[in-house]
Scaffold this motif. Sequence first.
Motif, PDB file in Angstrom:
ATOM      1  N   ARG A 135      62.840  55.669  21.467  1.00  0.00           N
ATOM      2  CA  ARG A 135      63.244  57.072  21.582  1.00  0.00           C
ATOM      3  C   ARG A 135      62.590  57.708  22.802  1.00  0.00           C
ATOM      4  O   ARG A 135      61.388  57.578  23.004  1.00  0.00           O
ATOM      5  CB  ARG A 135      62.840  57.850  20.332  1.00  0.00           C
ATOM      6  CG  ARG A 135      63.734  57.621  19.131  1.00  0.00           C
ATOM      7  CD  ARG A 135      64.783  58.693  18.975  1.00  0.00           C
ATOM      8  NE  ARG A 135      64.228  59.995  18.728  1.00  0.00           N
ATOM      9  CZ  ARG A 135      63.883  60.449  17.533  1.00  0.00           C
ATOM     10  NH1 ARG A 135      64.041  59.705  16.455  1.00  0.00           N
ATOM     11  NH2 ARG A 135      63.377  61.653  17.416  1.00  0.00           N
ATOM     12  N   TYR A 136      63.373  58.405  23.577  1.00  0.00           N
ATOM     13  CA  TYR A 136      62.880  59.072  24.784  1.00  0.00           C
ATOM     14  C   TYR A 136      61.864  60.156  24.469  1.00  0.00           C
ATOM     15  O   TYR A 136      61.004  60.497  25.290  1.00  0.00           O
ATOM     16  CB  TYR A 136      64.056  59.671  25.575  1.00  0.00           C
ATOM     17  CG  TYR A 136      64.592  60.943  24.955  1.00  0.00           C
ATOM     18  CD1 TYR A 136      64.217  62.185  25.450  1.00  0.00           C
ATOM     19  CD2 TYR A 136      65.444  60.908  23.851  1.00  0.00           C
ATOM     20  CE1 TYR A 136      64.676  63.351  24.877  1.00  0.00           C
ATOM     21  CE2 TYR A 136      65.909  62.060  23.276  1.00  0.00           C
ATOM     22  CZ  TYR A 136      65.526  63.280  23.783  1.00  0.00           C
ATOM     23  OH  TYR A 136      65.976  64.430  23.193  1.00  0.00           O
ATOM     24  N   ASP A 137      61.938  60.717  23.252  1.00  0.00           N
ATOM     25  CA  ASP A 137      61.067  61.819  22.847  1.00  0.00           C
ATOM     26  C   ASP A 137      60.057  61.405  21.781  1.00  0.00           C
ATOM     27  O   ASP A 137      59.520  62.244  21.069  1.00  0.00           O
ATOM     28  CB  ASP A 137      61.905  62.993  22.354  1.00  0.00           C
ATOM     29  CG  ASP A 137      62.777  62.628  21.141  1.00  0.00           C
ATOM     30  OD1 ASP A 137      62.866  61.435  20.778  1.00  0.00           O
ATOM     31  OD2 ASP A 137      63.367  63.557  20.562  1.00  0.00           O
ATOM     32  N   ASP A 138      59.759  60.108  21.703  1.00  0.00           N
ATOM     33  CA  ASP A 138      58.827  59.601  20.699  1.00  0.00           C
ATOM     34  C   ASP A 138      57.431  60.187  20.939  1.00  0.00           C
ATOM     35  O   ASP A 138      56.862  60.020  22.025  1.00  0.00           O
ATOM     36  CB  ASP A 138      58.775  58.070  20.786  1.00  0.00           C
ATOM     37  CG  ASP A 138      58.070  57.433  19.609  1.00  0.00           C
ATOM     38  OD1 ASP A 138      57.083  58.018  19.101  1.00  0.00           O
ATOM     39  OD2 ASP A 138      58.485  56.339  19.203  1.00  0.00           O
ATOM     40  N   PRO A 139      56.844  60.866  19.944  1.00  0.00           N
ATOM     41  CA  PRO A 139      55.508  61.448  20.127  1.00  0.00           C
ATOM     42  C   PRO A 139      54.431  60.382  20.392  1.00  0.00           C
ATOM     43  O   PRO A 139      53.400  60.680  20.978  1.00  0.00           O
ATOM     44  CB  PRO A 139      55.230  62.190  18.821  1.00  0.00           C
ATOM     45  CG  PRO A 139      56.384  61.947  17.928  1.00  0.00           C
ATOM     46  CD  PRO A 139      57.436  61.184  18.657  1.00  0.00           C
ATOM     47  N   PHE A 140      54.685  59.144  19.982  1.00  0.00           N
ATOM     48  CA  PHE A 140      53.725  58.065  20.232  1.00  0.00           C
ATOM     49  C   PHE A 140      53.484  57.911  21.731  1.00  0.00           C
ATOM     50  O   PHE A 140      52.357  57.712  22.179  1.00  0.00           O
ATOM     51  CB  PHE A 140      54.248  56.746  19.643  1.00  0.00           C
ATOM     52  CG  PHE A 140      53.315  55.587  19.836  1.00  0.00           C
ATOM     53  CD1 PHE A 140      52.319  55.320  18.908  1.00  0.00           C
ATOM     54  CD2 PHE A 140      53.431  54.758  20.944  1.00  0.00           C
ATOM     55  CE1 PHE A 140      51.454  54.249  19.093  1.00  0.00           C
ATOM     56  CE2 PHE A 140      52.575  53.689  21.133  1.00  0.00           C
ATOM     57  CZ  PHE A 140      51.577  53.435  20.203  1.00  0.00           C
ATOM     58  N   LEU A 157      61.651  55.479  16.041  1.00  0.00           N
ATOM     59  CA  LEU A 157      60.344  55.871  16.557  1.00  0.00           C
ATOM     60  C   LEU A 157      59.412  54.657  16.548  1.00  0.00           C
ATOM     61  O   LEU A 157      59.555  53.757  15.714  1.00  0.00           O
ATOM     62  CB  LEU A 157      59.747  56.981  15.695  1.00  0.00           C
ATOM     63  CG  LEU A 157      60.477  58.322  15.737  1.00  0.00           C
ATOM     64  CD1 LEU A 157      59.915  59.260  14.685  1.00  0.00           C
ATOM     65  CD2 LEU A 157      60.392  58.939  17.121  1.00  0.00           C
ATOM     66  N   ASN A 191      54.668  60.236  24.164  1.00  0.00           N
ATOM     67  CA  ASN A 191      54.478  61.564  24.742  1.00  0.00           C
ATOM     68  C   ASN A 191      54.876  61.606  26.221  1.00  0.00           C
ATOM     69  O   ASN A 191      54.134  62.094  27.072  1.00  0.00           O
ATOM     70  CB  ASN A 191      53.034  62.037  24.550  1.00  0.00           C
ATOM     71  CG  ASN A 191      52.879  63.509  24.865  1.00  0.00           C
ATOM     72  OD1 ASN A 191      53.804  64.303  24.663  1.00  0.00           O
ATOM     73  ND2 ASN A 191      51.719  63.879  25.373  1.00  0.00           N
ATOM     74  N   GLN A 237      56.394  62.963  29.423  1.00  0.00           N
ATOM     75  CA  GLN A 237      56.620  64.325  29.918  1.00  0.00           C
ATOM     76  C   GLN A 237      57.816  64.319  30.863  1.00  0.00           C
ATOM     77  O   GLN A 237      57.672  64.113  32.065  1.00  0.00           O
ATOM     78  CB  GLN A 237      55.367  64.838  30.628  1.00  0.00           C
ATOM     79  CG  GLN A 237      54.140  64.892  29.740  1.00  0.00           C
ATOM     80  CD  GLN A 237      54.314  65.808  28.545  1.00  0.00           C
ATOM     81  OE1 GLN A 237      54.650  66.983  28.697  1.00  0.00           O
ATOM     82  NE2 GLN A 237      54.114  65.281  27.355  1.00  0.00           N
ATOM     83  N   LYS A 288      56.380  54.310  15.557  1.00  0.00           N
ATOM     84  CA  LYS A 288      55.674  54.174  14.275  1.00  0.00           C
ATOM     85  C   LYS A 288      56.521  53.382  13.287  1.00  0.00           C
ATOM     86  O   LYS A 288      56.024  52.503  12.600  1.00  0.00           O
ATOM     87  CB  LYS A 288      55.347  55.563  13.721  1.00  0.00           C
ATOM     88  CG  LYS A 288      54.613  55.544  12.413  1.00  0.00           C
ATOM     89  CD  LYS A 288      54.294  56.966  11.959  1.00  0.00           C
ATOM     90  CE  LYS A 288      53.614  56.944  10.618  1.00  0.00           C
ATOM     91  NZ  LYS A 288      53.352  58.296  10.122  1.00  0.00           N
TER      92      LYS A 288
END
Length: 183
Positions: free
Chosen positions: A147-152, A173, A154, A156, A175
């Motif tokens: 995912r381009y927006d995976d918080p893992f 994701l 982050n 920018q 995770k």
Amino acid sequence: MIFTETELKDAYIIDLEQKQDHRGFFARTFCAKEFEAHGLKPTVAQCNLSFNYKKGTLRGMHYQILPAAETKLIRCTQGAIYDVIIDMRPESPTYLQHIGVELTAENHRALYVPEMFAHGYQTLTESAEVAYQVGEFYTPGYERGLRYDDPFFNIQWPIDVTEISEKDKNWPLMKMMTVGGNV
């Protein structure tokens, strides 16, 4: 060509060594011998072209696993992009780290993406065109994505995403991938 290794092991930014005169310039964009001299895989199995209508379009994050892992040489031939790669090689000292590089038609810069690196980019201009030299044939059964927006990770991204495919929007994701053992 001028090869500059990035913070990610085996990934290189390649700048042109221009020979200029009153007409403009000439520069080599690829040479198998020079790639081999830097320890890079010089195989070109496919050449691809991607054209993007809108500023903010995001493509990625894609990679293929062994035995169909791809190297890529990415160059923006019209407009500008922010190109991101993530090292997905568990044995690498830079495993799961990422970098972003601005590639533009004006800077003529290319990014060499080693095997087992996820790759994606966001267009920074309208009408952005991206040329890829790929070291392996596309093999759908070996394709993976993040995912381009995976918080893992982050990542920018420089601007808001305006266009993205359903497939790219819905990669799992990190995770979830590590729990399921699919990395």
